[in-house]
Structure formats: C-alpha cells, structure tokens
Design a protein around this motif. Sequence first.
Motif, PDB file in Angstrom:
ATOM      1  N   GLY A  79       0.784  -1.226   0.000  1.00 25.50           N
ATOM      2  CA  GLY A  79       0.000   0.000   0.000  1.00 25.50           C
ATOM      3  C   GLY A  79       0.810   1.267   0.000  1.00 25.50           C
ATOM      4  N   LEU A  80       1.834   1.327  -0.837  1.00 26.54           N
ATOM      5  CA  LEU A  80       2.693   2.509  -0.875  1.00 26.54           C
ATOM      6  C   LEU A  80       2.330   3.413  -2.039  1.00 26.54           C
ATOM      7  N   ALA A  81       2.286   4.708  -1.763  1.00 24.63           N
ATOM      8  CA  ALA A  81       2.072   5.673  -2.838  1.00 24.63           C
ATOM      9  C   ALA A  81       3.399   6.081  -3.460  1.00 24.63           C
ATOM     10  N   GLY A  82       4.490   5.998  -2.680  1.00 23.22           N
ATOM     11  CA  GLY A  82       5.803   6.425  -3.157  1.00 23.22           C
ATOM     12  C   GLY A  82       6.736   5.261  -3.410  1.00 23.22           C
ATOM     13  N   VAL A  83       8.001   5.592  -3.629  1.00 16.90           N
ATOM     14  CA  VAL A  83       9.042   4.587  -3.872  1.00 16.90           C
ATOM     15  C   VAL A  83       9.373   3.896  -2.557  1.00 16.90           C
ATOM     16  N   VAL A  97      13.931  13.741  -3.048  1.00  8.14           N
ATOM     17  CA  VAL A  97      15.340  14.071  -2.828  1.00  8.14           C
ATOM     18  C   VAL A  97      15.651  13.874  -1.349  1.00  8.14           C
ATOM     19  N   ILE A  98      16.660  13.056  -1.047  1.00  7.53           N
ATOM     20  CA  ILE A  98      17.100  12.841   0.332  1.00  7.53           C
ATOM     21  C   ILE A  98      18.427  13.560   0.522  1.00  7.53           C
ATOM     22  N   HIS A 101       7.902   9.997  -1.474  1.00  6.70           N
ATOM     23  CA  HIS A 101       6.948  10.636  -2.379  1.00  6.70           C
ATOM     24  C   HIS A 101       7.648  11.577  -3.363  1.00  6.70           C
ATOM     25  N   ARG A 102       7.112  11.617  -4.580  1.00  8.31           N
ATOM     26  CA  ARG A 102       7.610  12.530  -5.602  1.00  8.31           C
ATOM     27  C   ARG A 102       7.547  13.970  -5.105  1.00  8.31           C
ATOM     28  N   LEU A 147      15.156   8.821  -7.787  1.00  5.90           N
ATOM     29  CA  LEU A 147      15.522   9.198  -6.417  1.00  5.90           C
ATOM     30  C   LEU A 147      16.903   9.838  -6.459  1.00  5.90           C
ATOM     31  N   LEU A 148      17.043  10.954  -5.741  1.00  7.20           N
ATOM     32  CA  LEU A 148      18.324  11.647  -5.669  1.00  7.20           C
ATOM     33  C   LEU A 148      18.745  11.740  -4.201  1.00  7.20           C
ATOM     34  N   ILE A 149      20.003  11.401  -3.911  1.00 10.27           N
ATOM     35  CA  ILE A 149      20.529  11.449  -2.541  1.00 10.27           C
ATOM     36  C   ILE A 149      21.775  12.327  -2.527  1.00 10.27           C
ATOM     37  N   ILE A 150      21.862  13.216  -1.542  1.00  2.46           N
ATOM     38  CA  ILE A 150      23.017  14.115  -1.408  1.00  2.46           C
ATOM     39  C   ILE A 150      23.675  13.864  -0.053  1.00  2.46           C
TER      40      ILE A 150
END
Length: 493
Positions: A195-199, A383-384, A214-215, A343-346
Amino acid sequence: MNTFIRMDQAGATGEAAPQLPHNIEAEQQLLGALLSDNDLYDRAASVVRREHFFDPVHARIFEICAAQIQKRALASPVTLKTFLEHDEGLKALGGPSYLVTLAASAVAAYAVKDYAQMIYDLAIRRELMALGHDIAAQASDVNVDLEPADQIVDAEAKLYKLAEQGKTDSGFQSFLSAIRQAVDVANAAYQRDGGLAGVSTGLVDLDRKLGGLHRSDLLILAGRPSMGKTSLATNIAFNVAKAFREGKTYDGRDGAAEGGVVGFYSLEMSAEQLAARVLSEAAEVPSEQIRKGDMTEAEFRRFVEAAKALEKCPLYIDDTPALPIAQLAARARRQKRVHGLDLLIIDYLQLVRAPGNGDSRVNEVSAITQGLKAIAKELDIPVIALSQLSRQVESREDKRPQLSDLRESGSIEQDADVVMFVYREEYYKEREKPGDHQLDKMAEWQAAMEAVHGKAELIIGKQRHGPIGTVELAFEGRFTRFSDLARPWQERG
C-alpha cells in the motif's frame, strides 16, 4: 503554404538573419476552425497558447477568441470585429474581412489538434534558435564575472525547461483535475503490495510510517557522526536500485513500475568507497575486510558474485567534491534526461556550495535547501539530503536528536517535507564502559549494552503528509547495514 521567411534585418556583419520556421496556413486554418466552432477551443488550447503563433495578428486573434470563449461569449468574425477594428496589423491584412476569410478556410474538426501540434512544434524550433543565438552571444562576450562553466549550467537549465514545455501545465489547475491526480496516487497505493504511494525504501516499518518516498518531497536525514547516516542512505539507494523494474507508472507514463533509478552525490566519500559499502552489504563481508583484502575464499567468492549481480543495478554515483547547487541541479537534469532518475541522494547538505560570497552561513544553507526542494519539484522525484547536527546534542543527558539540533535549523526545517534523525544508543553506551574493577557497574553496563545492541532508532521529527514518531531498525555494523528489526514473535515463528 509551408514557408520559411527571411528576416528583413541584417546582422552587424551584413549577413542576413537566420530564417525562422513557421506555417502561416496552419495558423489560418486553426483560427478559422475556432471562429467556425467555438467547441474546438479546448482541443487547441491543450497544445497551443498565443505566444506559439508566428504572426502577431494571429496571436491577437487567438487571444481574443480565448477570452470570449472562456467567458462563454461567442467568438465569430462578427464579434471579433469590435475588438480588432482599429488593429493596424489586421488592416494590413485586409481589415475585418480577413476574419471572414479565416472562417472560410477552417480545417476539419478532427484535424484541429494536429494543426495545433504543428504550430507548437514550429514555435519550439524558433525558441531553440533564439536560445542558440543567446548562448553564442554570451559566449562571445568575454566577461571576467561570467565563467564559462556558469554559462553552460545556465544554458542547460534553459534547454531542460524548453524540453519540459508541454509535459506539465505550470499554471492553475481545476480542483477536479487535482482530485483525479490524488485518486490516481491513492489507487496506485492500493494496487501495490504494501500500500505505498511512493518509492519503497526497502525497510518495511519505515515505509509504513512514510508511505514510501513521495515525488517532489525533500527529505532530510540527520544525525551526529558515527550514527550511520551514510550507511542508511546507501542502504536505501541500494534497495531502490535493486528493486528497479521498468513498466508503467501510476499515471500511465513509461518509467519505474517498481524501485527506481538512483543518483547519489557523494561529496565526502569517493565512488569506490561508496561502492565498497554497497558490496559489503550485498556480499555480507565486513567493509574493513574488503578494504584490507582480508577475506576467506568463500567470502571473496560471495564478494565477486555480488559485484556481478550488481553490475546492471541503476545506481549512479557522482563524487565531485564541493559541487555548487546550480551544477548539482544541472547534473541531475542531465541524469534524468539520459538515464532516468527516480531518487536523488546528497551526502551531505553542508558540503554543497551555495551561490553568493559566503557572508552568512544561514543564508547559504537556506539557498541550498531551497535549491534542493526546487530540484525535487522540477524533476518530480524524492530528494534525500543528509545533514549534520550541532554539538549541543552531546551536552544533554538524553542524546536523542530533535529539530532544534539541526545546524542552521530554521531553513532546513522550513523547506523539508520530512526530517528524520538516526540515533544509536549503543554508540553512547559503549563509551560509558566502567573500569574492570567496578564489577557491580560492569554487570549493569553489560545488561544495558545487551538491551541496545544491534538496534537503531529513526526518529521522524517532521512529516507533512503523516504522523511523526520513531521507527526501530536493526543495525549490523560489520556490514554497515540497516534492516527491519525482527520482533520476538517473529523470531519464534
């Protein structure tokens, strides 16, 4: 008549200006169709706007047609005559009788959208030519304050913006349209396992709390040194990339049906070090043994097999140090355009360079967080960003982090959709070990260590879309791996 006109003005060198692509007949027949049948307006307006018309008179006619139709008034040669009677451009084309000529040359109703698309495509070509001219003019202007690298970033941003035109409507949308999008997201969540809306992060308890990544969200993952921020970010990146499966997204677009393509900006560690962490988790070989080459034959075989299995994993690493936020955004756009990006991670926020002369660190961090949130919205991805915590955590008896512990916390807390803190009590308990001669305290310490060994807390201090709270995770320091914490009833089962 498909035509290309030559502009009358000559350049400074005496050469004629470049020809601009356009199609006058397509514009005439589209406008004629609208004047003959106002119900066709919605089909045309979904593709073209007034600025896409090459002829300025045609642009004004379209604008007045739109205004009339939107207020439920008739748009016809007779009604438009009132608004355009004194228009000098229309007079040059024959006056109000030109409107009658347009209506007589109307295209068939079924072809309206095709003609609108042709007009739009030609307008984009003209914009490309204008952009190319601007880039050439800027490049020829040798200015000490304008670095070539900055010009490239600026040009790339403009090209990306042009490429995205027509894909999303940047203006207001009706509440009905917004409701439909919300229903699509909820339906996708209902249809997907879990039941996930996001990744999915690959961590069940965290997914339950967040509903996935979530986007357009900016998520801050913060913690003191040695808490495992980078390890957790690496685990999530690996889980998302490993689960990647191409297909249809919830809104019908081609993309990631499961998992996703991950971009990882590693501003502190090298790409090789980050890859070693991922391989340590996948092969279950301690990372220090990988660094030293101190592996048994079985461990080395697992290591090689894991490396082969991960060769096609869509995880892209950029380890350029001290990247400016504008460069970071430009590279993310390029990544999405060329390879895709979900997905972007910094790692980590304080190592990103901000625009300006560095007069205020708070202003710099604010510019960075605003830039990261803009990237999330522009590219429509989560973005994380990892962040450091201030030292004031160490001076408290309870060392669990809170929002006020964020460095330059005001801007970070304001711009983030989710703020999470990694906390491992085991790290602090290890440093409270009593002396060997304090037997009673040693027994008490060992009991406390046993209770917290291999456990971590992910404290959700802010979440726009859901509740705050704590997610308990398991942490295996040897493999720098976070995982779901097995419950007592699960262990017995």
